[in-house]
Each structure stands twice: as structure tokens, then as C-alpha cells.
Design a protein around this motif. Structure first.
Motif, PDB file in Angstrom:
ATOM      1  N   GLU A  40       5.547  29.981 -66.045  1.00  0.00           N
ATOM      2  CA  GLU A  40       6.356  28.687 -66.488  1.00  0.00           C
ATOM      3  C   GLU A  40       7.754  28.491 -65.880  1.00  0.00           C
ATOM      4  OE1 GLU A  40       3.587  27.603 -70.285  1.00  0.00           O
ATOM      5  OE2 GLU A  40       5.460  28.607 -70.320  1.00  0.00           O
ATOM      6  N   LEU A  41       8.341  29.709 -66.084  1.00  0.00           N
ATOM      7  CA  LEU A  41       9.741  29.680 -65.577  1.00  0.00           C
ATOM      8  C   LEU A  41       9.904  29.781 -64.167  1.00  0.00           C
ATOM      9  CD1 LEU A  41      11.297  32.124 -68.164  1.00  0.00           C
ATOM     10  CD2 LEU A  41      11.691  29.638 -68.153  1.00  0.00           C
ATOM     11  N   ALA A  42       8.934  30.380 -63.637  1.00  0.00           N
ATOM     12  CA  ALA A  42       9.067  30.520 -61.859  1.00  0.00           C
ATOM     13  C   ALA A  42       8.786  28.963 -61.344  1.00  0.00           C
ATOM     14  CB  ALA A  42       8.110  31.491 -61.580  1.00  0.00           C
ATOM     15  N   GLN A  49       7.409  35.159 -59.151  1.00  0.00           N
ATOM     16  CA  GLN A  49       7.507  35.738 -60.269  1.00  0.00           C
ATOM     17  C   GLN A  49       8.301  36.851 -60.588  1.00  0.00           C
ATOM     18  OE1 GLN A  49       4.219  35.662 -62.942  1.00  0.00           O
ATOM     19  NE2 GLN A  49       3.340  33.469 -62.167  1.00  0.00           N
ATOM     20  N   PRO A  50       8.049  37.944 -59.451  1.00  0.00           N
ATOM     21  CA  PRO A  50       8.980  39.083 -59.782  1.00  0.00           C
ATOM     22  C   PRO A  50      10.259  38.836 -59.822  1.00  0.00           C
ATOM     23  CG  PRO A  50       7.016  39.381 -58.159  1.00  0.00           C
ATOM     24  CD  PRO A  50       7.359  38.081 -58.612  1.00  0.00           C
ATOM     25  N   ALA A  51      10.800  37.980 -58.890  1.00  0.00           N
ATOM     26  CA  ALA A  51      12.179  37.640 -58.817  1.00  0.00           C
ATOM     27  C   ALA A  51      12.500  36.788 -60.155  1.00  0.00           C
ATOM     28  CB  ALA A  51      12.511  36.536 -57.471  1.00  0.00           C
ATOM     29  N   ILE A  52      11.910  36.079 -60.550  1.00  0.00           N
ATOM     30  CA  ILE A  52      12.123  35.546 -62.203  1.00  0.00           C
ATOM     31  C   ILE A  52      12.386  36.681 -63.095  1.00  0.00           C
ATOM     32  CG2 ILE A  52      11.324  34.209 -63.933  1.00  0.00           C
ATOM     33  CD1 ILE A  52      12.472  32.512 -61.916  1.00  0.00           C
ATOM     34  N   SER A  53      11.379  37.588 -62.872  1.00  0.00           N
ATOM     35  CA  SER A  53      11.512  38.745 -63.720  1.00  0.00           C
ATOM     36  C   SER A  53      12.710  39.727 -63.887  1.00  0.00           C
ATOM     37  CB  SER A  53      10.270  39.581 -63.459  1.00  0.00           C
ATOM     38  OG  SER A  53       8.864  39.072 -64.130  1.00  0.00           O
ATOM     39  N   LYS A  54      13.200  39.732 -62.538  1.00  0.00           N
ATOM     40  CA  LYS A  54      14.468  40.627 -62.258  1.00  0.00           C
ATOM     41  C   LYS A  54      15.708  39.607 -63.271  1.00  0.00           C
ATOM     42  CE  LYS A  54      14.993  43.225 -58.291  1.00  0.00           C
ATOM     43  NZ  LYS A  54      15.035  42.955 -56.478  1.00  0.00           N
ATOM     44  N   LEU A  59      19.124  39.164 -68.000  1.00  0.00           N
ATOM     45  CA  LEU A  59      19.337  38.005 -69.382  1.00  0.00           C
ATOM     46  C   LEU A  59      18.998  38.930 -70.488  1.00  0.00           C
ATOM     47  CD1 LEU A  59      17.864  34.713 -68.063  1.00  0.00           C
ATOM     48  CD2 LEU A  59      20.404  35.170 -68.552  1.00  0.00           C
ATOM     49  N   GLU A  60      18.174  39.461 -70.304  1.00  0.00           N
ATOM     50  CA  GLU A  60      17.684  40.545 -71.549  1.00  0.00           C
ATOM     51  C   GLU A  60      18.799  41.540 -72.044  1.00  0.00           C
ATOM     52  OE1 GLU A  60      13.583  41.646 -70.986  1.00  0.00           O
ATOM     53  OE2 GLU A  60      13.312  42.199 -72.973  1.00  0.00           O
TER      54      GLU A  60
END
Lengths: 119, 165
Positions: A40-42, A49-54, A59-60
């Protein structure tokens, strides 16, 4: 504005580094509306999605988001606490000066009224 | 020299430069406008090159101290000073809340006359003899203050309000 009497400072450096990126800021703004999955964020971004995960990892690490335990979806949610603190400091510096200059504005108009030969 | 991007604030005042200068440099005016929502006490005011400006800001049960050391004073056009937080004895300290905030900020203020008797003010802040950590912190924090963050700021303002409620 309170400058003294604070607890041990948080790792604001990590927070600011995380906030320095426009994609990560957009993610936070999206999360302020409610939790979301990585997919949803991507969606609104032209990146994978992998870029978003990065970005989410950054952020985490800064403590700005956390991931749910739902194994399938692992929803991401915003941790507003550290964010609020970071924003408070960023705005404090600016508000100090802008607030001062608002007061200077008033003072200048008063000074001009007094100086005016018509008075 | 560090190549850190300075933070710039620009603003116009509806008064001629001479008057803006007077408000900036005369201590009877300084305590009126400097520091929003605090009681400002000017302990020393020497608006000349090499002079000092020592100021205390009193809130409810606390005091914060600042000093400025003037580098350049060109009436009524330009004020350049090194600005820091200090302890009660005017020794430069790190910001107690933000240890990586630059201890000394080089502050360059210029006043130029614009048509209609107005003054355009431009304030440029640059970390002075900063450590790498200070330079990075300044860059990141001010990146947050500026470009592209304004929209997000509104939402975060709401969040802040909620958290404080």
C-alpha cells in the motif's frame, strides 16, 4: 519554549537523517492517516517494494515507525512520539526568530507612530 | 571552510533601515522584541566590532543565556556576529537539549532599503568552526525545516496537538 530541564536527548540525528529524504517524509505523512502494508505504501510512488522496504528500515532504525507482527501483512505504523520531538525542535528554532520578528514588527510601527511629527 | 548550506531567513519590515537598526541595537528596544513569550534581560550591549551582546531569557522558573560576539557592525546595513548559548557565566555551552546543534552560529544580518521606506532583512546562519557531527546535524535539521517539508509539517502539527491533548 523550554531550553533546560530536558531528559537525556534522543537520537535526533538519526531522526533528521531519516527525515531528510522526500520519499520517507511522504511515507510518514501517509502513515499519519493510519497503518499500511508495504504494498500500500509503494502504490503512490514510482518505486519498487524493495526500495520502499529500504526506506522503512531507515525509518524503523530512527524509531519513527514500527512493523506489526502479522506475518503476512506486517503493517507499518507511525510512532508519533520521536517524530513529535524532532518536529518540536525544528520548529522551535524557526519559531524563536519568527516570533521575535513578529514582535519587532509591532515595535517598529509603535516607534514610527511616536516619531511621527503629526502626533 | 566547511561547505555546509547556510540557513537563510528573509523578511521585510514596514520601516526604514535606520529605525530597524535602532530596534536591533538599542537595548531598550531589544528586550521588547527578542525572544517570543519570554522575559528578556540584556546584560551587556556593545554593538561595535569586537563588542559583546549578553542576554538572558527568563521563562517560568528557568533562564536561558545567549551571547553574541560582534564581527562586523556597519550602521545601518549589516550586523555580523557569532552566536551561542551559554551558562550563567557567559561561557559557551552546547545546547543541553541538542548536543550536536552547532555551538557557535555565524549570523550575518543585512538590511537593505526597498521602495516606500521599507527594509528587507536577510539573515544567514552558518555553523562556525563546527565539528562534522554539528555540520551534519545542522544540515539535516534545516533540511527538515525547509524544502518539501511544509506540507508534512501541517499534518505533524496536528499530531503534536493530539499528543499534547
Amino acid at each position: 519554549m523550554e531550553l533546560f530541564g530536558y531528559d537525556k536527548p534522543k537520537d535526533l540525528d538519526a531522526i533528521y537523517a531519516a527525515l531528510a529524504d522526500p520519499t520517507r517524509r511522504a511515507i510518514l505523512v501517509r502513515l499519519s492517516e493510519g497503518e499500511a502494508s508495504v504494498g500500500e505504501l509503494a502504490q503512490p510512488f514510482a518505486i519498487s517494494q524493495p526500495a520502499i522496504s529500504k526506506h522503512l528500515k531507515v525509518l524503523e532504525r530512527a524509531g519513527l515507525v514500527s512493523r506489526g507482527i502479522d506475518r503476512q501483512r506486517r503493517p507499518v505504523s507511525l510512532n508519533a512520539g520521536p517524530l513529535a520531538e524532532a518536529v518540536a525542535w525544528m520548529t522551535e528554532f524557526r519559531q524563536f526568530w519568527q516570533g521575535s520578528f513578529d514582535q519587532l514588527d509591532e515595535l517598529l510601527s509603535e516607534m514610527q507612530t511616536k516619531d511621527s511629527p503629526d502626533e | 571552510m566547511s561547505d555546509v548550506t547556510p540557513y537563510i531567513l528573509e523578511r521585510s519590515f514596514d520601516a526604514p533601515p535606520e529605525l530597524v537598526w535602532e530596534a536591533w541595537t538599542d537595548e531598550k528596544h531589544q528586550s521588547r522584541w527578542y525572544g517570543p513569550g519570554v522575559d528578556t534581560v540584556v546584560h551587556k550591549n556593545e554593538p561595535v566590532k569586537g563588542g559583546q551582546w549578553l542576554v538572558e531569557m527568563k521563562g517560568d522558573g528557568w533562564s536561558a543565556f545567549q551571547r553574541a560576539d560582534y564581527v562586523e557592525v556597519i550602521r545601518p546595513l549589516r550586523l555580523v556576529f557569532l552566536q551561542s548559548m551559554t551558562d550563567a557565566d557567559w561561557n559557551v555551552i552546547s545546547n543541553p537539549k541538542m548536543p550536536d546543534w552547532p555551538r557557535v552560529l555565524h549570523t550575518d544580518v543585512t538590511f537593505s532599503e526597498v521602495e516606500g521606506g521599507q527594509t528587507h532583512m536577510r539573515l544567514v546562519w552558518t555553523p562556525h568552526e563546527a565539528t562534522d557531527a554539528e555540520t551534519a546535524f545542522f544540515a539535516n535539521a534545516l533540511e527538515g525545516l525547509g524544502r518539501g517539508w511544509e506540507g508534512g509539517m501541517d499534518i505533524l502539527d496536528d499530531l503534536l496537538a493530539e499528543l499534547q491533548a
